[in-house]
Design a protein around this motif. Structure first.
Motif, PDB file in Angstrom:
ATOM      1  N   PHE A  92      15.728  -2.001   2.557  1.00  0.00           N
ATOM      2  CA  PHE A  92      15.647  -1.646   3.505  1.00  0.00           C
ATOM      3  C   PHE A  92      16.328  -2.026   4.286  1.00  0.00           C
ATOM      4  O   PHE A  92      17.440  -3.253   4.513  1.00  0.00           O
ATOM      5  CB  PHE A  92      14.723  -3.392   3.601  1.00  0.00           C
ATOM      6  CG  PHE A  92      13.031  -3.137   2.903  1.00  0.00           C
ATOM      7  CD1 PHE A  92      11.917  -4.023   2.690  1.00  0.00           C
ATOM      8  CD2 PHE A  92      12.848  -2.660   1.374  1.00  0.00           C
ATOM      9  CE1 PHE A  92      10.862  -3.674   2.067  1.00  0.00           C
ATOM     10  CE2 PHE A  92      11.273  -1.426   1.216  1.00  0.00           C
ATOM     11  CZ  PHE A  92      10.609  -2.541   1.238  1.00  0.00           C
ATOM     12  N   ASP A  93      15.956  -1.798   5.905  1.00  0.00           N
ATOM     13  CA  ASP A  93      16.478  -1.866   6.937  1.00  0.00           C
ATOM     14  C   ASP A  93      15.857  -3.200   7.038  1.00  0.00           C
ATOM     15  O   ASP A  93      14.597  -3.353   7.625  1.00  0.00           O
ATOM     16  CB  ASP A  93      16.151  -1.506   8.029  1.00  0.00           C
ATOM     17  CG  ASP A  93      17.359  -1.360   9.327  1.00  0.00           C
ATOM     18  OD1 ASP A  93      17.453  -2.258   9.522  1.00  0.00           O
ATOM     19  OD2 ASP A  93      17.775  -1.079   9.898  1.00  0.00           O
ATOM     20  N   CYS A 148      13.704  -2.814  10.294  1.00  0.00           N
ATOM     21  CA  CYS A 148      13.112  -1.248  10.742  1.00  0.00           C
ATOM     22  C   CYS A 148      11.671  -1.576  10.276  1.00  0.00           C
ATOM     23  O   CYS A 148      11.559  -2.267   9.501  1.00  0.00           O
ATOM     24  CB  CYS A 148      12.780  -0.328   8.949  1.00  0.00           C
ATOM     25  SG  CYS A 148      12.880   0.864   9.241  1.00  0.00           S
ATOM     26  N   ASP A 170       9.624   0.087   9.300  1.00  0.00           N
ATOM     27  CA  ASP A 170       8.684   0.874   8.133  1.00  0.00           C
ATOM     28  C   ASP A 170       9.086   0.308   7.242  1.00  0.00           C
ATOM     29  O   ASP A 170       8.772  -0.573   6.432  1.00  0.00           O
ATOM     30  CB  ASP A 170       9.348   1.815   8.151  1.00  0.00           C
ATOM     31  CG  ASP A 170       8.951   3.319   9.081  1.00  0.00           C
ATOM     32  OD1 ASP A 170       7.734   2.530   9.815  1.00  0.00           O
ATOM     33  OD2 ASP A 170       9.498   4.193   8.727  1.00  0.00           O
ATOM     34  N   SER A 171       9.916  -0.809   7.154  1.00  0.00           N
ATOM     35  CA  SER A 171      10.570  -1.739   5.993  1.00  0.00           C
ATOM     36  C   SER A 171       9.373  -2.514   6.033  1.00  0.00           C
ATOM     37  O   SER A 171       9.134  -3.299   5.208  1.00  0.00           O
ATOM     38  CB  SER A 171      11.854  -1.790   6.506  1.00  0.00           C
ATOM     39  OG  SER A 171      12.653  -0.961   5.981  1.00  0.00           O
ATOM     40  N   PHE A 208       7.225  -4.321   3.036  1.00  0.00           N
ATOM     41  CA  PHE A 208       8.009  -5.693   2.745  1.00  0.00           C
ATOM     42  C   PHE A 208       6.972  -6.459   1.713  1.00  0.00           C
ATOM     43  O   PHE A 208       6.725  -7.154   0.670  1.00  0.00           O
ATOM     44  CB  PHE A 208       8.504  -6.883   3.478  1.00  0.00           C
ATOM     45  CG  PHE A 208       9.411  -7.799   2.499  1.00  0.00           C
ATOM     46  CD1 PHE A 208      10.427  -7.274   2.329  1.00  0.00           C
ATOM     47  CD2 PHE A 208       8.903  -9.123   2.781  1.00  0.00           C
ATOM     48  CE1 PHE A 208      11.277  -8.478   1.250  1.00  0.00           C
ATOM     49  CE2 PHE A 208       9.355 -10.104   2.717  1.00  0.00           C
ATOM     50  CZ  PHE A 208      10.939  -9.776   1.596  1.00  0.00           C
ATOM     51  N   TYR A 261      11.415 -10.447   9.618  1.00  0.00           N
ATOM     52  CA  TYR A 261      10.771  -9.436   9.512  1.00  0.00           C
ATOM     53  C   TYR A 261       9.696 -10.246  11.258  1.00  0.00           C
ATOM     54  O   TYR A 261       8.071  -9.181  11.867  1.00  0.00           O
ATOM     55  CB  TYR A 261       9.760  -9.143   8.679  1.00  0.00           C
ATOM     56  CG  TYR A 261      10.210  -7.509   7.915  1.00  0.00           C
ATOM     57  CD1 TYR A 261      11.052  -7.264   8.035  1.00  0.00           C
ATOM     58  CD2 TYR A 261      10.851  -7.663   6.738  1.00  0.00           C
ATOM     59  CE1 TYR A 261      11.864  -6.367   8.071  1.00  0.00           C
ATOM     60  CE2 TYR A 261      11.663  -7.284   5.552  1.00  0.00           C
ATOM     61  CZ  TYR A 261      12.062  -5.765   6.442  1.00  0.00           C
ATOM     62  OH  TYR A 261      12.922  -5.130   5.894  1.00  0.00           O
TER      63      TYR A 261
END
Length: 146
Positions: A49-50, A53, A55-56, A60, A118
């Motif tokens: 995972f970034d 990001c 998308d990540s 998650f 995030y």
């Protein structure tokens, strides 16, 4: 011709030995939850995972749901930080993840940290931090630690 072969073999041997990479002191990545016996399970899920990001970020919660569904006695979830070069502050967030891992008293602190990153992904993205220095971004990321 024999001297040439010896020279080539010698050069290839030197190059091969120069490519040796040391074995890391611990397995890479961060384990979500250890089983009761603290052994790794036969079923392992490695996620790269970034930390910045989108998308990540979207994947998650699903990843954690899968790990919670099967439990640590069946599935070992290992999260790897993989900062992408086009997310400007991703490497700083990845370094923060390792700092949390080194300083925290529980392995779950890393996953709490990643969730916090995030939650604040958009203020850390490229456009809002365009005029901030690396030190300013680092201070902002450190403000998430409680």
């Amino acid at each position: 011709m024999t001297g040439f072969r010896c020279t080539v073999i010698f050069c290839v041997t030197i190059i091969a030995h120069a490519q040796e990479v040391p074995v890391p002191p611990r397995p890479q990545g961060y384990v979500y939850a250890y089983s009761q016996s603290n052994n790794l399970t036969d079923l392992q899920l490695h996620a790269f995972f970034d930390p910045l990001c989108p998308d990540s970020k979207q994947a998650f919660p699903t990843l954690l749901q899968v790990a919670n569904h099967y439990g640590p006695d069946v599935l070992t979830l290992r999260l790897h930080m993989f900062p992408l070069p086009y997310h400007r502050n991703s490497f700083l967030a990845s370094m923060g993840t390792e700092a949390v891992y080194q300083l925290a008293s529980s392995p779950s602190a890393v996953f709490d940290w990643v969730a916090k990153i995030y939650d604040n992904i958009y203020p850390l993205s490229n456009a809002p931090t365009k005029h901030m220095s690396e030190t300013d971004v680092t201070k902002y990321i450190c403000s998430f630690v409680s």
